[in-house]
Enzyme design. Sequence first.
Site, PDB file in Angstrom:
ATOM      1  N   SER A 299      39.981  40.891  53.233  1.00  0.00           N
ATOM      2  CA  SER A 299      39.347  39.645  53.668  1.00  0.00           C
ATOM      3  C   SER A 299      39.069  39.680  55.178  1.00  0.00           C
ATOM      4  CB  SER A 299      40.223  38.446  53.283  1.00  0.00           C
ATOM      5  OG  SER A 299      39.527  37.233  53.448  1.00  0.00           O
TER       6      SER A 299
ATOM      7  N   ASP B  43      32.227  36.450  44.683  1.00  0.00           N
ATOM      8  CA  ASP B  43      33.297  36.023  45.576  1.00  0.00           C
ATOM      9  C   ASP B  43      33.030  34.595  46.053  1.00  0.00           C
ATOM     10  OD1 ASP B  43      35.055  35.638  47.808  1.00  0.00           O
ATOM     11  OD2 ASP B  43      35.202  37.797  48.062  1.00  0.00           O
TER      12      ASP B  43
ATOM     13  N   HIS C  80      37.873  36.504  44.814  1.00  0.00           N
ATOM     14  CA  HIS C  80      38.253  36.906  46.163  1.00  0.00           C
ATOM     15  C   HIS C  80      39.635  37.553  46.137  1.00  0.00           C
ATOM     16  CE1 HIS C  80      38.065  36.925  50.510  1.00  0.00           C
ATOM     17  NE2 HIS C  80      39.266  36.371  50.567  1.00  0.00           N
TER      18      HIS C  80
END
Length: 534
Positions: free
Chosen positions: A226, A356, A385
């Site tokens: 991320s 996502d 995600h």
Amino acid sequence: MDDPMPSPYALLFEALWLIPIRHYLYALILIWTVFFYKFVEFHFLGEYFRGRVNLIYNPDSPIYHGVVSRCRTLHSRYVATPWLASPHLQTCFLNFHGLPPVFTYTRKLFRASDGGTIALDWLTNSHVVDGDPHNQKEISKEDTTPIAVVIPGLTSDSSSAYLKHLAYNTAKSGWNVVVSNHRGLGGVSVTSDCFYNAGWTEDVRVVLDHLQHEFPMAPLFAIGTSIGANILVKYLGEEGEKTPLRGAVAICSPWDLLIGDRFISRKFKQRLYDRALTIGLQGYAQFFNCRHEPQYTRLANWEGIKKSRSIRDFDNHATCHVGKFETVDTFYRKSSSTQYVGNVAVPLLCISALDDPLCTKEAIPWEECRANKNIVLATTNHGGHLAFFEGLTASSLWWVRATNEFLGALSCSRYMHIQKFNLVQIQESGSSGSGKQDETSINQGPYLNIAEDGLVAAANLEENTTRSKEATLVLNQRGPKVKDKRSFNVLCRQTKRSIWLLGYIGMVTGFPLVGMLMNYLFRKKQRPITASKS
């Protein structure tokens, strides 16, 4: 006198009673199905028709042809857990539970030069194999086991479910894993004026330099997740050839923070995620403010932080103040990793899900990744995600399996990045007198069994350790039998071929006739040897 007309609502109510109950159930099921399909984006059968992994790479990429082409996971399908066949269900399940493996890290605190404290949480291969939390072995300077450095997401630390999945499975594959928690996370207080943000790469830089100094024989790899993936790619672009990393993996990177900011505030579903992340950042700020309010009140607008309703609000009242950015958009532009993709000089695998809910596919730098021969971009239609749950029980994450296979294949190949020093660094290392600096580039990665079809599989751990020790012993005994497992400096010390090579070059360039004669005689002697080999 005529009877009054019945109410139309009463007539409608009586008519509704005449409809069978099962028809209402059918309608409810239909409405619920449409809700799942549209709002929750449920895709129960989607992977079976279009679930193949899409690989983006340069046609001349040695990383693809030499490493990724041997990774079975990246050339198959990703099929999500049936009862989690939604990016929102996957993402929420990962954050609320995630079914992480149970183990205990070994924590070591690292103090940066500015006084900041970084918690390094270790999980070694010996700990996973032995299974005894009280019997973890210290890593020695001579240990050649590769180290995977993990850079977490925005508000994540080593206790997050997805990081536990990654750390445990990577250590189980024969690696040592260290999670480099962001400043102020992992239960460690902020001890300096510096805070982390989405573009802060200095902590990654100093941690990697520290690990390279502490474990000079162990090759270093990095995995960013991320926001950590954005930080990692930005760091790789800033360092170029100078990074000590041999390879890296970026999972679910936001890439362009400005596009991501527009995306996360666009729809109601995204705004829910935006609010959830903001609450996490406010908790981080409140924890910090309670401990250090008298000293650090000047660094941020604390009242504005409390009233923030989005990540953008938080960055406006906190990040811009601390990082001295003029505006939030300025911070997003300068911190985005997209502009650094072209400068990445190490083998880099990037994995993203097109559904996502936090990091939009609109920000993925498709053409930049295709233009760089060191990068392979893998995208799946589904995954959420950092989730990518697979199997009926959702006990594993697909991207963790793909990451371990890629790093395992890379560590056994000749495509790993070798750090390039400038002349000043070489002179400084040569004048140290210890003689140990020459050995830091020796590659002793884990060994894999390579099948006839070119695909790779993990080898036995004990056999890996034995082979690694034998290879090191051969190098120390000046034997030329181990190829591509030694640095250039060690090679020059082991034999005197370089002296004869320099003499030959000088003779060829200084005495053309003598050089031509020697070249003719040398080729004449080589012909029968070449013929016998064929």
